[in-house]
Design a protein around this motif. Structure first.
Motif, PDB file in Angstrom:
ATOM      1  N   ASP A   5       0.853  -1.205   0.000  1.00 57.77           N
ATOM      2  CA  ASP A   5       0.000   0.000   0.000  1.00 57.77           C
ATOM      3  C   ASP A   5       0.880   1.244   0.000  1.00 57.77           C
ATOM      4  O   ASP A   5       1.912   1.278   0.668  1.00 57.77           O
ATOM      5  CB  ASP A   5      -0.931   0.015   1.215  1.00 57.77           C
ATOM      6  CG  ASP A   5      -2.159   0.885   0.970  1.00 57.77           C
ATOM      7  OD1 ASP A   5      -3.277   0.338   0.893  1.00 57.77           O
ATOM      8  OD2 ASP A   5      -1.993   2.129   0.840  1.00 57.77           O
ATOM      9  N   LYS A   6       0.418   2.246  -0.749  1.00 63.23           N
ATOM     10  CA  LYS A   6       1.237   3.470  -0.830  1.00 63.23           C
ATOM     11  C   LYS A   6       1.180   4.280   0.461  1.00 63.23           C
ATOM     12  O   LYS A   6       2.061   5.083   0.739  1.00 63.23           O
ATOM     13  CB  LYS A   6       0.783   4.336  -2.016  1.00 63.23           C
ATOM     14  CG  LYS A   6      -0.627   4.857  -1.925  1.00 63.23           C
ATOM     15  CD  LYS A   6      -0.996   5.621  -3.176  1.00 63.23           C
ATOM     16  CE  LYS A   6      -2.468   5.991  -3.160  1.00 63.23           C
ATOM     17  NZ  LYS A   6      -2.941   6.493  -4.432  1.00 63.23           N
ATOM     18  N   ASN A   7       0.149   4.066   1.256  1.00 66.67           N
ATOM     19  CA  ASN A   7       0.014   4.795   2.512  1.00 66.67           C
ATOM     20  C   ASN A   7       0.694   4.062   3.657  1.00 66.67           C
ATOM     21  O   ASN A   7       0.963   2.868   3.568  1.00 66.67           O
ATOM     22  CB  ASN A   7      -1.465   4.963   2.861  1.00 66.67           C
ATOM     23  CG  ASN A   7      -2.078   6.123   2.124  1.00 66.67           C
ATOM     24  OD1 ASN A   7      -1.686   7.266   2.333  1.00 66.67           O
ATOM     25  ND2 ASN A   7      -3.026   5.838   1.244  1.00 66.67           N
ATOM     26  N   ARG A  11      -3.946   5.366   8.507  1.00 69.28           N
ATOM     27  CA  ARG A  11      -4.115   6.495   7.592  1.00 69.28           C
ATOM     28  C   ARG A  11      -5.614   6.782   7.475  1.00 69.28           C
ATOM     29  O   ARG A  11      -6.429   5.891   7.639  1.00 69.28           O
ATOM     30  CB  ARG A  11      -3.526   6.180   6.219  1.00 69.28           C
ATOM     31  CG  ARG A  11      -4.190   5.011   5.461  1.00 69.28           C
ATOM     32  CD  ARG A  11      -5.133   5.468   4.409  1.00 69.28           C
ATOM     33  NE  ARG A  11      -5.641   4.402   3.555  1.00 69.28           N
ATOM     34  CZ  ARG A  11      -6.695   3.661   3.845  1.00 69.28           C
ATOM     35  NH1 ARG A  11      -7.323   3.816   4.995  1.00 69.28           N
ATOM     36  NH2 ARG A  11      -7.133   2.747   2.991  1.00 69.28           N
ATOM     37  N   LYS A  13      -9.011   7.929   5.365  1.00 69.33           N
ATOM     38  CA  LYS A  13      -9.551   7.864   4.014  1.00 69.33           C
ATOM     39  C   LYS A  13     -10.897   8.566   4.055  1.00 69.33           C
ATOM     40  O   LYS A  13     -11.646   8.338   5.003  1.00 69.33           O
ATOM     41  CB  LYS A  13      -9.738   6.398   3.610  1.00 69.33           C
ATOM     42  CG  LYS A  13     -10.370   6.288   2.252  1.00 69.33           C
ATOM     43  CD  LYS A  13     -11.109   5.038   1.964  1.00 69.33           C
ATOM     44  CE  LYS A  13     -11.727   5.076   0.576  1.00 69.33           C
ATOM     45  NZ  LYS A  13     -12.864   5.982   0.433  1.00 69.33           N
ATOM     46  N   GLY A  16     -17.519   7.799   5.507  1.00 69.81           N
ATOM     47  CA  GLY A  16     -18.412   8.073   6.627  1.00 69.81           C
ATOM     48  C   GLY A  16     -18.161   7.122   7.790  1.00 69.81           C
ATOM     49  O   GLY A  16     -18.618   7.356   8.905  1.00 69.81           O
ATOM     50  N   ALA A  18     -19.495   4.264   8.270  1.00 73.35           N
ATOM     51  CA  ALA A  18     -20.693   3.512   8.668  1.00 73.35           C
ATOM     52  C   ALA A  18     -20.557   2.084   8.159  1.00 73.35           C
ATOM     53  O   ALA A  18     -20.479   1.856   6.952  1.00 73.35           O
ATOM     54  CB  ALA A  18     -21.941   4.162   8.073  1.00 73.35           C
ATOM     55  N   ARG A  71     -12.323   5.275   9.841  1.00 72.54           N
ATOM     56  CA  ARG A  71     -11.460   4.486   8.955  1.00 72.54           C
ATOM     57  C   ARG A  71     -10.027   4.440   9.449  1.00 72.54           C
ATOM     58  O   ARG A  71      -9.304   3.472   9.227  1.00 72.54           O
ATOM     59  CB  ARG A  71     -11.513   5.049   7.530  1.00 72.54           C
ATOM     60  CG  ARG A  71     -12.800   4.737   6.823  1.00 72.54           C
ATOM     61  CD  ARG A  71     -12.973   3.240   6.605  1.00 72.54           C
ATOM     62  NE  ARG A  71     -12.015   2.683   5.675  1.00 72.54           N
ATOM     63  CZ  ARG A  71     -12.246   2.530   4.382  1.00 72.54           C
ATOM     64  NH1 ARG A  71     -13.396   2.859   3.869  1.00 72.54           N
ATOM     65  NH2 ARG A  71     -11.321   1.996   3.595  1.00 72.54           N
ATOM     66  N   VAL A  95       2.794   1.805  -5.999  1.00 70.33           N
ATOM     67  CA  VAL A  95       3.047   0.936  -7.157  1.00 70.33           C
ATOM     68  C   VAL A  95       2.708   1.744  -8.408  1.00 70.33           C
ATOM     69  O   VAL A  95       1.613   2.312  -8.510  1.00 70.33           O
ATOM     70  CB  VAL A  95       2.167  -0.333  -7.086  1.00 70.33           C
ATOM     71  CG1 VAL A  95       2.368  -1.196  -8.320  1.00 70.33           C
ATOM     72  CG2 VAL A  95       2.493  -1.124  -5.823  1.00 70.33           C
ATOM     73  N   GLU A 248     -13.568  -1.816  -4.207  1.00 74.02           N
ATOM     74  CA  GLU A 248     -14.186  -0.786  -5.045  1.00 74.02           C
ATOM     75  C   GLU A 248     -13.623  -0.806  -6.468  1.00 74.02           C
ATOM     76  O   GLU A 248     -14.297  -0.434  -7.419  1.00 74.02           O
ATOM     77  CB  GLU A 248     -13.983   0.595  -4.402  1.00 74.02           C
ATOM     78  CG  GLU A 248     -14.937   1.596  -4.976  1.00 74.02           C
ATOM     79  CD  GLU A 248     -15.042   2.870  -4.162  1.00 74.02           C
ATOM     80  OE1 GLU A 248     -14.902   2.822  -2.924  1.00 74.02           O
ATOM     81  OE2 GLU A 248     -15.276   3.908  -4.782  1.00 74.02           O
ATOM     82  N   GLY A 260     -19.526   0.831   0.815  1.00 77.14           N
ATOM     83  CA  GLY A 260     -18.600  -0.047   0.103  1.00 77.14           C
ATOM     84  C   GLY A 260     -17.686  -0.849   1.015  1.00 77.14           C
ATOM     85  O   GLY A 260     -16.986  -1.735   0.554  1.00 77.14           O
ATOM     86  N   ILE A 261     -17.716  -0.538   2.330  1.00 77.72           N
ATOM     87  CA  ILE A 261     -16.754  -1.207   3.218  1.00 77.72           C
ATOM     88  C   ILE A 261     -17.064  -2.707   3.299  1.00 77.72           C
ATOM     89  O   ILE A 261     -16.188  -3.548   3.087  1.00 77.72           O
ATOM     90  CB  ILE A 261     -16.781  -0.573   4.631  1.00 77.72           C
ATOM     91  CG1 ILE A 261     -16.406   0.911   4.569  1.00 77.72           C
ATOM     92  CG2 ILE A 261     -15.851  -1.313   5.567  1.00 77.72           C
ATOM     93  CD1 ILE A 261     -16.618   1.668   5.882  1.00 77.72           C
TER      94      ILE A 261
END
Ligand SMILES: Cc1cc2nc3c(=O)[nH]c(=O)nc-3n(C[C@H](O)[C@H](O)[C@H](O)COP(=O)(O)OP(=O)(O)OC[C@H]3O[C@@H](n4cnc5c(N)ncnc54)[C@H](O)[C@@H]3O)c2cc1C
Length: 372
Positions: A5-7, A11, A13, A16, A18, A71, A95, A248, A260-261
């Motif tokens: 991961d780039k983060n 971190r 994001k 919301g 939920a 998050r 990447v 996603e 989407g989580i």
């Protein structure tokens, strides 16, 4: 398994935070259900119509729904669970390209990333790598903004259907101790055509609507951030030689709630099964991996088609006011509405023949009037 991961975690994001019932099921599968219970559950959900009607539903004691988890904390916990299960985490490593070779996948990255037998791309809504592998057909179709404010009031969740933003909603959700996350989403075609300015819409929402105006004049503690949302299963081909798309990047966000989580985690479970089949059989061709697309369709396809039907209805202010009006009179209907947003009720389950007849009448009424 190597997770790149780039983060660097934890971190933030734009989200919301939920979590739907599906997300909770996935956390349970990872042994994180006890950890999730530390966070506020959906206790009260209030819907606000575009012309002033409102209805609230007490969710306490109902079938287990989801939680509100920032998050910053959720994703760090997921990384910890992954490393606990033996995954090697390479963080802070962007990447920039992927080359599919005869026996390997190689990644171009600033760090030292080992080559792999199979690549699972879960890069979110902005699919630069999937684009470079020609796996995407369309881009994201929504945009959302979010900001966080200090707020000491009760932990109710609000969903507002604002004129000009439909069929999407604006939200106010608990976001950790003494904080509330407010945000809204809109269709990208409205934004690109200049019909919707998300930043202005959020400022107005904060000043006049969210939590009865309790945030008016306040400064955000986490300033506004925007991000696109990809909510179209058909917008990508989720497989290619030695590569599978998940989360996603595979377009799995729920088309009505834009959550989407849970769907990203569920698609992670499905993609892992298919990657394991491929590793066991030693078969990594696009045809060998194509069963994954069918599995995603089987898991999400029918429900998401039903959600898109509901989305058509949610373009109409009048229909929404009537839905909320009925929810005010009928606690069973209010519960149905809330359960769709929490994810304990499928969108498909709301399309009973009786409801379909009603929706159709509501949908036709304003048009007839306009023509007359
Ligand atoms: C404002 C907003 C509010 C939302 N609210 C909710 C909500 O309340 N509930 C809900 O369920 N959903 C919500 N969503 C949707 C949800 O955030 C996403 O659907 C979900 O995060 C998708 O998860 P993912 O793992 O597929 O992608 P992401 O969470 O986007 O993760 C992708 C990861 O890939 C990494 N990455 C990307 N490109 C590269 C690269 N080239 N190299 C290395 N690493 C890379 C990123 O750093 C990131 O960590 C919201 C979305 C937005 C924009």
């Amino acid at each position: 398994v190597v997770l790149v991961d780039k983060n660097i975690f934890p971190r933030d994001k734009p989200c919301g935070g939920a979590l739907s019932a599906l997300a909770v099921d996935c956390l349970t599968g990872m042994g994180l259900d006890g950890w999730a219970q530390r966070y506020p559950a959906w206790q009260e959900l209030r819907f606000f119509g575009p012309r002033g009607r409102q209805v609230g539903l007490d969710m306490r004691g109902r079938r287990r729904g989801g939680y509100f988890i920032p998050r910053f904390e959720l994703d760090a916990a997921l990384c910890e669970a992954a490393t606990g299960a033996g995954v090697r985490l390479l963080q802070g490593v962007p990447v920039t390209g992927a080359s599919i070779e005869a026996r390997w996948v190689s990644l171009q990255a600033a760090g030292d990333v080992p080559r792999a037998k199979i690549l699972i791309l879960a890069e979110g809504a902005v699919t630069a790598l999937a684009d470079s592998l020609r796996l995407t057909k369309y881009g994201p179709n929504y945009m959302a903004v979010r900001a966080i404010y200090q707020y000491e009031g009760p932990a109710a969740a609000e969903l507002h259907f604002l004129p000009g933003v439909l069929p999407c909603t604006a939200w106010a959700y608990p976001a950790g101790a003494g904080r509330v996350s407010v945000g809204l989403a809109g269709e990208l075609r409205d934004i690109n055509a200049g019909r919707l300015n998300l930043e202005a819409a959020l400022a107005d929402f904060v000043e006049r609507h969210a939590l009865g105006g309790a945030l008016a004049g306040k400064e955000a503690v986490v300033p506004l951030a925007a991000a696109p949302i990809r909510s179209r299963l058909g917008s990508v081909r989720p497989y290619g030689t030695r590569v599978l798309l998940a989360g996603e990047a595979a377009g799995v966000v729920h088309p009505m709630t834009l959550q989407g989580i849970g769907a990203a985690m569920e698609s992670g479970r499905i993609v892992a099964q298919h990657a394991l089949y491929a590793l066991e059989k030693g078969q990594f061709g696009a045809r060998d991996l194509s069963a994954y697309a069918l599995a995603l369709q089987r898991r999400f396809g029918v429900e998401y088609r039903a959600a898109r039907v509901l989305n058509i209805l949610l373009h109409s202010e009048r229909v929404i006011e009537r839905l909320i009006g009925r929810a005010q009179r009928d606690p069973g209907f209010a519960s149905l509405m809330a359960s769709v947003y929490v994810g304990t009720q499928s969108a498909l389950g709301t399309l009973t023949p009786a409801n379909l007849g009603r929706y159709l009448m509501w949908w036709r009424q304003p048009r007839r009037r306009r023509r007359g």
